[in-house]
Design an enzyme around this catalytic site. Sequence first.
Site, PDB file in Angstrom:
ATOM      1  N   ASP A   1      -6.098   5.863  -1.538  1.00 33.84           N
ATOM      2  CA  ASP A   1      -6.134   4.523  -1.697  1.00 33.84           C
ATOM      3  C   ASP A   1      -5.767   3.573  -0.412  1.00 33.84           C
ATOM      4  OD1 ASP A   1      -6.242   4.662  -4.466  1.00 33.84           O
ATOM      5  OD2 ASP A   1      -4.059   4.819  -4.859  1.00 33.84           O
TER       6      ASP A   1
ATOM      7  N   ASP B   1     -11.372   7.010 -10.018  1.00 36.92           N
ATOM      8  CA  ASP B   1     -10.235   6.540 -10.167  1.00 36.92           C
ATOM      9  C   ASP B   1      -9.831   5.988 -11.729  1.00 36.92           C
ATOM     10  OD1 ASP B   1      -7.769   6.679  -8.771  1.00 36.92           O
ATOM     11  OD2 ASP B   1      -7.908   4.551  -8.222  1.00 36.92           O
TER      12      ASP B   1
END
Length: 378
Positions: free
Chosen positions: A265, A186
């Site tokens: 997420d 990420d």
Amino acid sequence: MESLWKLVYLLEPAPIALTLTAIAVSYASAFRALNYGKEMERNRDWSEASITLDRSQALMIPIVSSCSLLMMFYLFSSVSQLLTVFTAVASSSSLYFCLFPYITQIKSRFGLADPFVSRCCSKPFTRIQGLLTLLCVGTVIAWLVSGHWVLNNLLGISLCIAFVSHVRLPNIKVCAMLLVCLFVYDIFWVFYSERFFGANVMVSVATQQASNPVHTVANSLSLPGLQLITKKLELPVKIVFPRNLLGGVVPGYAAADFMMLGLGDMAIPSMLLALVLYFDHRKSRDSENILDIPLPKEDISSPKGFKYIWYALAGYSLGLVTALAAGILTHSPQPALLYLVPSTLGPIIVISWMRKELADLWEGSPSNINEKTHYTEV
């Protein structure tokens, strides 16, 4: 000091709605995963059993995700309609998976008759199942026609819950490997991809809109009502809320903009939540089995203390708020896992070490429900 006043905008309707939705979805995903595992164990039906990741699969996920991200970055316009069709099918199936337990409860509570109408894939198909299928397909069609953000969120949430229920982690060791790898993944794709590819790959892919195949077909056939069908769609791979929700607004952004949070997420931390929720369930079940045997208080501290799920959920909430605050302060996209991984995994490891349960969590339990599920080979 003045920049800190910007954090007041976390109290606007859009950030609050995004935060509460993400927290609720994460808990619901973990809870549904636990119940789904118990259903499979009770019914001894492993034909639809979940997949339990091993170490090699956990390491491959960031690599495969990176390749998929690059493919979407370069070829999105070419494959967007195909992706939309695939997403529509997956969303319909996921929505059915999420709603079916509630329909079953309603049917049992009110004693509704549910006759078999046919057989599908060697399984009986009832009238209520048929109506539920039509409802799910109708919801997806409404999304394809309107592209409304509420329907987008509904389908995205169902995809997240279905994913967490069917893809599981066996222990904290594999979970830590996966989370740390995705932590690096990420950060790289949000902060550093522009140096190598000339644009922020993660943001570019997340904000691209797909061509609507329904509009393409309707246009080619010159069907009436073409103007009612949206040309472009936000795929339900994220949840979004308009920044001007209920009249709120965050300075520095256009009122028409959306706040967004990727499904990853929510889904990735939810896999950790599902793991510790099952551990809490097993500890509670084991403690009930030995109630008649006097044990020192410290030997059963976990069932009597706060459950791990609450520590993980609190950590997720804190990490999510921190990520949103960082986005407001910097006016730039943030890799949410940069904040969510330490805030969820860290407390679980520290608290389990203090309770002398880290070894049990680290290697997993031989009586884990997931032991009955099948393992895929990479």
